[in-house]
Design a protein around this motif. Structure first.
Motif, PDB file in Angstrom:
ATOM      1  N   ILE A 153       0.697  -1.309  -0.097  1.00  0.00           N
ATOM      2  CA  ILE A 153      -0.080   0.102  -0.025  1.00  0.00           C
ATOM      3  C   ILE A 153       0.742   1.209  -0.124  1.00  0.00           C
ATOM      4  O   ILE A 153       1.766   1.473   0.847  1.00  0.00           O
ATOM      5  CB  ILE A 153      -0.888   0.052   1.125  1.00  0.00           C
ATOM      6  N   LYS A 154       0.594   2.056  -1.064  1.00  0.00           N
ATOM      7  CA  LYS A 154       1.377   3.478  -0.895  1.00  0.00           C
ATOM      8  C   LYS A 154       1.153   4.332   0.053  1.00  0.00           C
ATOM      9  O   LYS A 154       0.038   3.969   0.723  1.00  0.00           O
ATOM     10  CB  LYS A 154       1.144   4.094  -2.349  1.00  0.00           C
ATOM     11  N   PRO A 155       1.855   5.276   0.484  1.00  0.00           N
ATOM     12  CA  PRO A 155       1.514   6.252   1.738  1.00  0.00           C
ATOM     13  C   PRO A 155       0.502   6.832   1.499  1.00  0.00           C
ATOM     14  O   PRO A 155       0.121   7.416   0.591  1.00  0.00           O
ATOM     15  CB  PRO A 155       2.862   6.891   2.028  1.00  0.00           C
ATOM     16  N   VAL A 156      -0.428   6.481   2.493  1.00  0.00           N
ATOM     17  CA  VAL A 156      -1.856   7.411   2.451  1.00  0.00           C
ATOM     18  C   VAL A 156      -1.636   8.739   3.396  1.00  0.00           C
ATOM     19  O   VAL A 156      -0.716   8.889   4.382  1.00  0.00           O
ATOM     20  CB  VAL A 156      -2.900   6.656   3.146  1.00  0.00           C
ATOM     21  N   GLN A 157      -1.809   9.805   2.494  1.00  0.00           N
ATOM     22  CA  GLN A 157      -1.379  11.400   3.040  1.00  0.00           C
ATOM     23  C   GLN A 157      -2.482  12.047   3.160  1.00  0.00           C
ATOM     24  O   GLN A 157      -3.391  11.998   2.398  1.00  0.00           O
ATOM     25  CB  GLN A 157      -0.408  11.792   2.261  1.00  0.00           C
ATOM     26  N   ILE A 158      -2.429  12.959   4.086  1.00  0.00           N
ATOM     27  CA  ILE A 158      -3.399  13.912   4.345  1.00  0.00           C
ATOM     28  C   ILE A 158      -2.789  15.336   4.586  1.00  0.00           C
ATOM     29  O   ILE A 158      -1.830  15.427   5.313  1.00  0.00           O
ATOM     30  CB  ILE A 158      -4.465  13.896   5.581  1.00  0.00           C
ATOM     31  N   SER A 159      -3.082  16.366   3.659  1.00  0.00           N
ATOM     32  CA  SER A 159      -2.519  17.722   3.750  1.00  0.00           C
ATOM     33  C   SER A 159      -0.988  17.679   3.705  1.00  0.00           C
ATOM     34  O   SER A 159      -0.139  18.097   4.755  1.00  0.00           O
ATOM     35  CB  SER A 159      -2.791  18.465   5.228  1.00  0.00           C
ATOM     36  N   GLY A 160      -0.606  16.564   3.031  1.00  0.00           N
ATOM     37  CA  GLY A 160       0.942  16.618   2.398  1.00  0.00           C
ATOM     38  C   GLY A 160       1.572  15.885   3.769  1.00  0.00           C
ATOM     39  O   GLY A 160       3.034  15.724   3.795  1.00  0.00           O
ATOM     40  N   LYS A 161       0.997  15.268   4.614  1.00  0.00           N
ATOM     41  CA  LYS A 161       1.680  14.531   5.740  1.00  0.00           C
ATOM     42  C   LYS A 161       1.369  13.004   5.753  1.00  0.00           C
ATOM     43  O   LYS A 161       0.096  12.489   5.466  1.00  0.00           O
ATOM     44  CB  LYS A 161       1.290  15.023   7.104  1.00  0.00           C
ATOM     45  N   VAL A 162       2.434  12.100   5.657  1.00  0.00           N
ATOM     46  CA  VAL A 162       2.087  10.706   5.634  1.00  0.00           C
ATOM     47  C   VAL A 162       1.499  10.399   6.989  1.00  0.00           C
ATOM     48  O   VAL A 162       2.021  10.578   8.333  1.00  0.00           O
ATOM     49  CB  VAL A 162       3.372   9.706   5.609  1.00  0.00           C
ATOM     50  N   ILE A 163       0.275   9.753   7.137  1.00  0.00           N
ATOM     51  CA  ILE A 163      -0.338   9.376   8.351  1.00  0.00           C
ATOM     52  C   ILE A 163       0.452   8.344   9.115  1.00  0.00           C
ATOM     53  O   ILE A 163       0.955   7.370   8.451  1.00  0.00           O
ATOM     54  CB  ILE A 163      -1.818   8.949   8.128  1.00  0.00           C
ATOM     55  N   SER A 164       0.633   8.402  10.483  1.00  0.00           N
ATOM     56  CA  SER A 164       1.155   7.503  11.094  1.00  0.00           C
ATOM     57  C   SER A 164       0.903   7.448  12.427  1.00  0.00           C
ATOM     58  O   SER A 164       0.329   8.496  13.045  1.00  0.00           O
ATOM     59  CB  SER A 164       2.971   7.540  11.019  1.00  0.00           C
ATOM     60  N   SER A 165       0.766   6.275  13.378  1.00  0.00           N
ATOM     61  CA  SER A 165       0.551   6.367  14.541  1.00  0.00           C
ATOM     62  C   SER A 165       1.418   7.475  15.460  1.00  0.00           C
ATOM     63  O   SER A 165       0.982   8.088  16.487  1.00  0.00           O
ATOM     64  CB  SER A 165       0.697   5.036  15.130  1.00  0.00           C
ATOM     65  N   THR A 166       2.377   7.361  15.027  1.00  0.00           N
ATOM     66  CA  THR A 166       3.490   8.354  15.756  1.00  0.00           C
ATOM     67  C   THR A 166       3.269   9.886  15.597  1.00  0.00           C
ATOM     68  O   THR A 166       3.139  10.603  16.711  1.00  0.00           O
ATOM     69  CB  THR A 166       5.073   8.104  15.260  1.00  0.00           C
ATOM     70  N   LEU A 167       2.638  10.167  14.142  1.00  0.00           N
ATOM     71  CA  LEU A 167       2.312  11.615  14.031  1.00  0.00           C
ATOM     72  C   LEU A 167       0.906  11.717  15.058  1.00  0.00           C
ATOM     73  O   LEU A 167       0.876  12.929  15.711  1.00  0.00           O
ATOM     74  CB  LEU A 167       1.962  11.889  12.839  1.00  0.00           C
ATOM     75  N   ILE A 168       0.043  10.920  14.957  1.00  0.00           N
ATOM     76  CA  ILE A 168      -1.329  11.227  15.889  1.00  0.00           C
ATOM     77  C   ILE A 168      -0.785  11.290  17.161  1.00  0.00           C
ATOM     78  O   ILE A 168      -1.388  12.250  17.909  1.00  0.00           O
ATOM     79  CB  ILE A 168      -2.279   9.928  15.551  1.00  0.00           C
ATOM     80  N   ARG A 169       0.095  10.432  17.779  1.00  0.00           N
ATOM     81  CA  ARG A 169       0.572  10.543  19.171  1.00  0.00           C
ATOM     82  C   ARG A 169       0.873  11.680  19.498  1.00  0.00           C
ATOM     83  O   ARG A 169       0.820  12.527  20.450  1.00  0.00           O
ATOM     84  CB  ARG A 169       1.422   9.529  19.618  1.00  0.00           C
ATOM     85  N   GLU A 170       1.913  12.232  18.348  1.00  0.00           N
ATOM     86  CA  GLU A 170       2.576  13.610  18.721  1.00  0.00           C
ATOM     87  C   GLU A 170       1.483  14.702  19.049  1.00  0.00           C
ATOM     88  O   GLU A 170       1.778  15.790  19.859  1.00  0.00           O
ATOM     89  CB  GLU A 170       3.618  13.905  17.852  1.00  0.00           C
ATOM     90  N   LEU A 171       0.353  14.720  18.142  1.00  0.00           N
ATOM     91  CA  LEU A 171      -0.502  15.913  18.086  1.00  0.00           C
ATOM     92  C   LEU A 171      -1.306  15.654  19.342  1.00  0.00           C
ATOM     93  O   LEU A 171      -1.540  16.792  20.117  1.00  0.00           O
ATOM     94  CB  LEU A 171      -1.642  15.544  16.736  1.00  0.00           C
ATOM     95  N   ILE A 172      -1.665  14.400  19.816  1.00  0.00           N
ATOM     96  CA  ILE A 172      -2.351  14.320  21.149  1.00  0.00           C
ATOM     97  C   ILE A 172      -1.305  14.805  22.231  1.00  0.00           C
ATOM     98  O   ILE A 172      -2.151  15.589  23.102  1.00  0.00           O
ATOM     99  CB  ILE A 172      -2.732  12.742  21.098  1.00  0.00           C
ATOM    100  N   GLN A 173      -0.346  14.451  22.247  1.00  0.00           N
ATOM    101  CA  GLN A 173       0.727  14.927  23.349  1.00  0.00           C
ATOM    102  C   GLN A 173       1.020  16.209  23.407  1.00  0.00           C
ATOM    103  O   GLN A 173       1.475  16.678  24.556  1.00  0.00           O
ATOM    104  CB  GLN A 173       1.916  13.905  23.426  1.00  0.00           C
ATOM    105  N   SER A 174       0.865  17.189  22.358  1.00  0.00           N
ATOM    106  CA  SER A 174       0.964  18.353  22.281  1.00  0.00           C
ATOM    107  C   SER A 174      -0.419  19.273  22.308  1.00  0.00           C
ATOM    108  O   SER A 174      -0.530  20.452  22.173  1.00  0.00           O
ATOM    109  CB  SER A 174       1.776  18.825  21.128  1.00  0.00           C
ATOM    110  N   GLY A 175      -1.505  18.505  22.477  1.00  0.00           N
ATOM    111  CA  GLY A 175      -2.677  19.187  22.869  1.00  0.00           C
ATOM    112  C   GLY A 175      -3.767  19.597  21.572  1.00  0.00           C
ATOM    113  O   GLY A 175      -4.462  20.010  21.631  1.00  0.00           O
ATOM    114  N   GLN A 176      -2.903  19.130  20.533  1.00  0.00           N
ATOM    115  CA  GLN A 176      -3.608  19.575  19.308  1.00  0.00           C
ATOM    116  C   GLN A 176      -4.734  18.539  18.848  1.00  0.00           C
ATOM    117  O   GLN A 176      -4.437  17.946  17.800  1.00  0.00           O
ATOM    118  CB  GLN A 176      -2.642  19.767  18.029  1.00  0.00           C
ATOM    119  N   VAL A 177      -5.661  18.367  19.733  1.00  0.00           N
ATOM    120  CA  VAL A 177      -6.575  17.174  19.594  1.00  0.00           C
ATOM    121  C   VAL A 177      -7.458  17.455  18.278  1.00  0.00           C
ATOM    122  O   VAL A 177      -8.218  16.498  17.701  1.00  0.00           O
ATOM    123  CB  VAL A 177      -7.340  16.915  20.972  1.00  0.00           C
TER     124      VAL A 177
END
Ligand SMILES: Cc1cc2nc3c(=O)[nH]c(=O)nc-3n(C[C@H](O)[C@H](O)[C@H](O)COP(=O)(O)O)c2cc1C
Ligand SMILES: Nc1ncnc2c1ncn2[C@@H]1O[C@H](COP(=O)(O)OP(=O)(O)OP(=O)(O)O)[C@@H](O)[C@H]1O
Length: 308
Positions: A153-177
């Motif tokens: 599966i090719k990288p699924v991207q949103i707004s130019g960013k490859v979705i990953s569990s790590t990216l989502i964890r960083e958003l949550i940990q920095s309050g950008q829920v």
């Protein structure tokens, strides 16, 4: 869906199957595309769909101090994968035996011998087997050797960013829920049983439901949030404080929710709290009156948002 927690329990080989591989924390939109691709192939080829994942994050064995707190509990993961119409979920613990399995042994002994695999689906960056030596390219060549197809599966991207569990964890940990929904497909939530707090809330005229969550659940950055609470399959607007309540000395970390226009007894009930938007940092107040005044302002903020 059949849940198999020990590979040794598979006595008879599964009928011909297509297998999706990954840890799948959060089951974000990239994971969903991969799992739905497996499901589609299973239907087209009239074979069984299998999701192979682990009960514990590989880093919890490889490097416990860097193992991440998780977006999805195991029970939630099972619930989501079952709702996607998958036939088998293979859900073993990640053990040191599995850790030492070479990519070739994993493919031959598990995918081929146990699952009778006709097709394997992985993401572009998937790693498997001892020291992560298995790559999508190696899987392709093992597929030729053992006679199964491989879909990458090719990288699924949103707004130019490859979705990953790590990216989502960083958003949550920095309050950008509020950013999370575009990658996860829904608001981030945590679930827990309502337990007794210190009972200060009632005295403050702001009764709160305090929830207990598992030790390895990822918590959003400390602060106050507009949330939605799912209780008994009904959603309610709420305000939630995640923090140490600095107004009070030595208060333990707590997750406390005031549900708007609600006065049922929630003790011992399970609720799910969805994080919509961060309102502010937690603050230390000089008096209880100031704290109550601020909480009322938070509640008014949410009421105003609901109206508009
Ligand atoms: C919306 C909301 C915002 C809150 N903000 C703060 C805060 O900024 N500082 C603080 O010390 N406590 C804050 N609290 C926590 C209260 O102090 C807490 O609800 C109260 O102490 C009751 O605690 P208990 O459940 O342990 O009895 C907040 C609680 C809620 C529901
Ligand atoms: N954005 C994506 N597009 C396509 N495939 C993906 C995407 N993210 C993950 N995958 C694939 O999904 C499977 C599960 O991946 P994994 O659990 O490692 O997710 P991840 O989101 O990349 O996590 P992490 O951030 O921890 O690396 C793997 O096969 C991986 O390659």
């Amino acid at each position: 869906m059949e849940l198999i927690e020990q590979i040794g329990d598979i006595q008879n080989q599964i009928q011909p199957s297509v297998v999706a591989l990954g840890y799948f924390d959060g089951i974000h939109l990239g994971h969903q595309e991969l799992i739905m691709a497996a499901k589609k192939i299973a239907v087209e080829k009239k074979i069984k769909s299998v999701v192979f994942t682990f009960q514990s994050h590989p880093l919890s064995i490889l490097s416990p101090s860097s193992a991440p707190n998780l977006l999805t509990s195991n029970s939630k993961k099972i619930e989501i994968i079952e709702s996607m119409g998958i036939d088998y979920m293979i859900f073993p613990k990640f053990t040191s035996d599995i850790m030492r399995t070479t990519p070739e042994d994993f493919v031959k002994d598990i995918l081929v011998d146990k699952f009778n695999t006709r097709q394997v689906i992985v993401g572009f960056n998937h790693r498997f087997g001892y020291k992560g030596q298995g790559t999508p390219e190696l899987l392709m060549s093992l597929g030729e050797k053992f006679g199964f197809e491989v879909t990458i599966i090719k990288p699924v991207q949103i707004s130019g960013k490859v979705i990953s569990s790590t990216l989502i964890r960083e958003l949550i940990q920095s309050g950008q829920v509020e950013e999370v929904i575009k990658y996860l497909g829904h608001h981030y939530s945590i679930e827990g049983k309502v337990v007794h707090g210190k009972g200060l809330g009632k005295k403050l005229f702001v009764p709160t439901a305090n929830i207990n969550v598992q030790y390895n659940v990822l918590l959003p950055k400390l602060g106050v949030y507009h949330t939605m609470v799912n209780y008994d399959n009904t959603l309610h607007h709420a305000v939630t404080s995640v923090g140490f309540n600095p107004t009070f000395e030595e208060h333990p970390l707590s997750i406390e929710t005031y549900i708007l226009d609600f006065d049922d007894n929630l003790y011992d009930k399970t609720i799910e709290v969805f994080f919509i938007e961060r309102i502010r940092d937690e603050m230390k107040f000089m008096s209880l009156e100031d704290l109550v005044h601020q909480i009322k302002t938070d509640i008014d903020f949410v009421r105003h948002k609901i109206k508009n």
